[in-house]
Scaffold this motif. Structure first.
Motif, PDB file in Angstrom:
ATOM      1  N   TYR A 199       0.816  -1.215   0.000  1.00  0.00           N
ATOM      2  CA  TYR A 199       0.000   0.000   0.000  1.00  0.00           C
ATOM      3  C   TYR A 199       0.856   1.275   0.000  1.00  0.00           C
ATOM      4  CZ  TYR A 199      -3.949  -3.043   1.066  1.00  0.00           C
ATOM      5  OH  TYR A 199      -4.911  -4.029   1.018  1.00  0.00           O
ATOM      6  N   ASN A 200       2.178   1.122   0.089  1.00  0.00           N
ATOM      7  CA  ASN A 200       3.066   2.283   0.071  1.00  0.00           C
ATOM      8  C   ASN A 200       3.172   2.877  -1.327  1.00  0.00           C
ATOM      9  OD1 ASN A 200       3.827   2.336   2.801  1.00  0.00           O
ATOM     10  ND2 ASN A 200       5.378   0.755   2.477  1.00  0.00           N
ATOM     11  N   LYS A 201       3.648   4.110  -1.390  1.00  0.00           N
ATOM     12  CA  LYS A 201       3.936   4.724  -2.672  1.00  0.00           C
ATOM     13  C   LYS A 201       5.177   4.083  -3.275  1.00  0.00           C
ATOM     14  CE  LYS A 201       1.914   9.181  -1.359  1.00  0.00           C
ATOM     15  NZ  LYS A 201       2.168  10.639  -1.188  1.00  0.00           N
ATOM     16  N   PHE A 202       5.323   4.233  -4.609  1.00  0.00           N
ATOM     17  CA  PHE A 202       6.413   3.568  -5.323  1.00  0.00           C
ATOM     18  C   PHE A 202       7.775   3.992  -4.786  1.00  0.00           C
ATOM     19  CE2 PHE A 202       9.563   3.478  -8.731  1.00  0.00           C
ATOM     20  CZ  PHE A 202       9.507   2.149  -9.100  1.00  0.00           C
ATOM     21  N   ASN A 203       7.953   5.282  -4.487  1.00  0.00           N
ATOM     22  CA  ASN A 203       9.248   5.806  -4.053  1.00  0.00           C
ATOM     23  C   ASN A 203       9.410   5.802  -2.539  1.00  0.00           C
ATOM     24  OD1 ASN A 203       8.673   7.828  -6.769  1.00  0.00           O
ATOM     25  ND2 ASN A 203      10.581   6.663  -6.649  1.00  0.00           N
ATOM     26  N   ASN A 204       8.580   5.057  -1.837  1.00  0.00           N
ATOM     27  CA  ASN A 204       8.742   4.957  -0.391  1.00  0.00           C
ATOM     28  C   ASN A 204      10.103   4.350  -0.052  1.00  0.00           C
ATOM     29  OD1 ASN A 204       7.575   4.843   2.454  1.00  0.00           O
ATOM     30  ND2 ASN A 204       8.089   2.696   2.125  1.00  0.00           N
ATOM     31  N   PRO A 472       6.427   4.769 -11.331  1.00  0.00           N
ATOM     32  CA  PRO A 472       6.036   5.342 -10.050  1.00  0.00           C
ATOM     33  C   PRO A 472       4.529   5.574  -9.995  1.00  0.00           C
ATOM     34  CG  PRO A 472       7.979   6.443 -10.922  1.00  0.00           C
ATOM     35  CD  PRO A 472       7.477   5.540 -12.007  1.00  0.00           C
ATOM     36  N   GLY A 473       3.975   5.226  -8.863  1.00  0.00           N
ATOM     37  CA  GLY A 473       2.523   5.370  -8.692  1.00  0.00           C
ATOM     38  C   GLY A 473       1.781   4.077  -8.871  1.00  0.00           C
ATOM     39  N   GLN A 474       2.428   3.068  -9.549  1.00  0.00           N
ATOM     40  CA  GLN A 474       1.780   1.770  -9.706  1.00  0.00           C
ATOM     41  C   GLN A 474       1.911   0.985  -8.411  1.00  0.00           C
ATOM     42  OE1 GLN A 474       3.646  -0.019 -13.135  1.00  0.00           O
ATOM     43  NE2 GLN A 474       2.023   0.678 -14.476  1.00  0.00           N
ATOM     44  N   GLN A 475       0.891   0.240  -8.081  1.00  0.00           N
ATOM     45  CA  GLN A 475       0.905  -0.583  -6.877  1.00  0.00           C
ATOM     46  C   GLN A 475       0.983  -2.038  -7.284  1.00  0.00           C
ATOM     47  OE1 GLN A 475      -2.433   0.083  -4.356  1.00  0.00           O
ATOM     48  NE2 GLN A 475      -1.732  -1.299  -2.767  1.00  0.00           N
TER      49      GLN A 475
END
Length: 479
Positions: A199-204, A472-475
């Motif tokens: 559930y984190n963002k891509f760049n976490n 980025p942004g894809q889960q």
């Protein structure tokens, strides 16, 4: 769960983890139910396991503070757990476990109700509950630590805890126990970390999170050791014996030794209530993670059939697990709990984690994985991590798995001799999850692939083209 990014045929790992989580839910929630039973029993003026003058006590019952206490005598706490809570004397082990005990079934049902209303909305509900179940135990741990170190004999217990016994490193069981402790406390292999991190963002900053999570986990276990051994030192002082003769493994430590120590303290009712509240919150926190991993994985894999009906699916899933767990609530259920602990996740999780490590770093490739991390963080992992991922971790996991297979009898304990037929059933339970991996590969190879055998084999271990190019942004999927 749809696939792990290293191989087209890797969904079998996800199904194996889901089955392991089911087995864990079948017995782990029962253990939490025992703690609930103790919690309700604590709301009295005098704790019921303080004295021997109760209907469930035998002639062998004798308080540990009695000067005539011998090894043949049994303590009130031991008899309360075995003869009142479990009533295991009414069964003959796995050969005849007896009927379901209604009070235990009701306590465990209450646990499943709490679990359902914590998971039915996904991270929106579970995330709020975890704030309580994750933080409350720390408050109680520090309270119990302050109380524990103030007891006579506590320093001897802590000294025993901090004194290393290097010769025990030669014993494979020590390494197996250490690995099991990490798997059950941190959750690698159960899909918990993958499900929640999805559930984190891509760049976490996953590197920072991994270090923080692992450090907090180890420090918490280290802190809990002080709490436990300070009380064990106190019990050794009370019984006028050595510390190694006081402690018990498994449920005995939590439901016999510690309640026994609490019963001798002033304000015992208060200490008992907060101790079992801590156990319940810790247990719920663990069961949330395992079940959420399975639920999230299946919802991601089947978004139309399951994802859109999450609340109903969670209800049906927990209802099925509760029904399957009913035998653990019989008079002989304690033997089945230990049985499932060993043959359910105990052995299989070691193999599954090895397959995960080998699959990612041997088949997908440590270089490609490092490039993915660099794409997320802007920094490529150093040589230390790459050596650990490629060689140390997989080899260590494989060795621990082999030793656990060879020494499975020690994991079952010596208090009860399991019948020969149950050992065969146990290996069938272990294989039921482990075989998900090769069975899925065979299914994909035979029914879901095209071309001749050579083409199918090449495609089996070919990295999908979309891997390593996640935007980025894809889960991603969770397992």
């Amino acid at each position: 769960m749809g696939y792990m990014p290293f191989c087209r045929y890797s969904s079998g790992v996800g199904y194996a983890i889901c089955l392991i989580d089911v087995y864990m839910g079948m017995y782990y929630n029962t253990i939490i139910g025992w703690a609930v039973y103790y919690l309700f029993a604590s709301f009295t003026s005098t704790l019921p396991w303080t004295s021997c003058g109760n209907s469930w006590n035998t002639n062998s019952c004798m308080p540990v503070t009695n000067e005539n206490f011998t090894e043949k005598a049994t303590t009130p706490a031991k008899e309360f757990f075995e003869r009142m809570v479990l009533e295991q004397y009414k069964s003959d082990g796995l050969d005849y476990m007896g009927p379901i005990k209604p009070t235990l079934a009701l306590c465990v049902f209450g646990v499943f109700i709490l679990v359902y209303f914590s998971l039915w909305k996904g991270v929106r509900s579970a995330g709020k509950v975890v704030w309580v179940t994750a933080l409350a135990p720390y408050v109680v741990l520090f309270i119990l630590l302050i109380r524990g170190v103030s007891l006579p004999g506590a320093m001897e217990g802590i000294r025993y805890y901090l004194t290393p016994e290097w010769h025990k490193l030669k014993n494979s069981k020590v390494w197996i126990d250490a690995a099991s402790q990490i798997f059950f406390s941190l959750g690698p292999g159960f899909g918990t970390l993958l499900a929640l991190s999805s559930y984190n963002k891509f760049n976490n900053n996953c590197y920072r999170d991994a270090l923080i999570t692992s450090s907090i986990n180890c420090l918490t276990s280290f802190l809990a050791g002080f709490v436990i051994f300070s009380v064990l030192g106190y019990m050794a002082h009370v019984q006028k014996t050595s510390i190694d003769k006081v402690g018990l493994e498994g449920p005995g430590l939590v439901f016999i030794v510690y309640p026994e120590a609490i019963a001798t303290m002033s304000g015992s009712v208060f200490w008992s209530i907060i101790f079992f509240l801590m156990l319940i919150t810790l247990g719920l926190d663990s069961t949330f993670g395992g079940l959420e991993a399975m639920i999230t994985a299946l919802c991601d894999e089947y978004p139309r059939a399951i994802g859109r009906r999450r609340e109903l699916f969670v209800l049906l899933l927990l209802a099925c697990i509760y029904l399957c767990a009913l035998p653990t609530m019989t008079y002989g259920g304690v033997f089945l709990v230990n049985f499932l602990n060993v043959y359910g996740p105990g052995l299989a999780i070691l193999f599954v984690v090895f397959v995960e490590a080998a699959g990612v770093f041997w088949f997908y490739g440590v270089d490609r994985f490092s490039e993915d991390v660099e794409q997320m963080l802007g920094i490529k992992p150093g040589i230390f991590w790459r050596i650990c991922w490629t060689y140390i971790s997989p080899v260590f996991l494989l060795a621990i798995f082999i030793f656990s297979i060879l020494g499975y009898e020690e994991m079952l304990g010596e208090e009860y001799q399991y019948p020969e037929w149950s050992i065969k059933v146990g290996w069938a339970v272990t294989c039921s999850s482990v075989l998900c991996i090769p069975m899925y590969i065979i299914y994909k190879f035979v029914f879901a692939s095209k071309g001749d055998c050579r083409t199918r084999y090449r495609d089996a271990f070919k990295v999908p083209p979309q891997c390593g190019s996640v935007l980025p942004g894809q889960q991603g999927t969770t397992v």
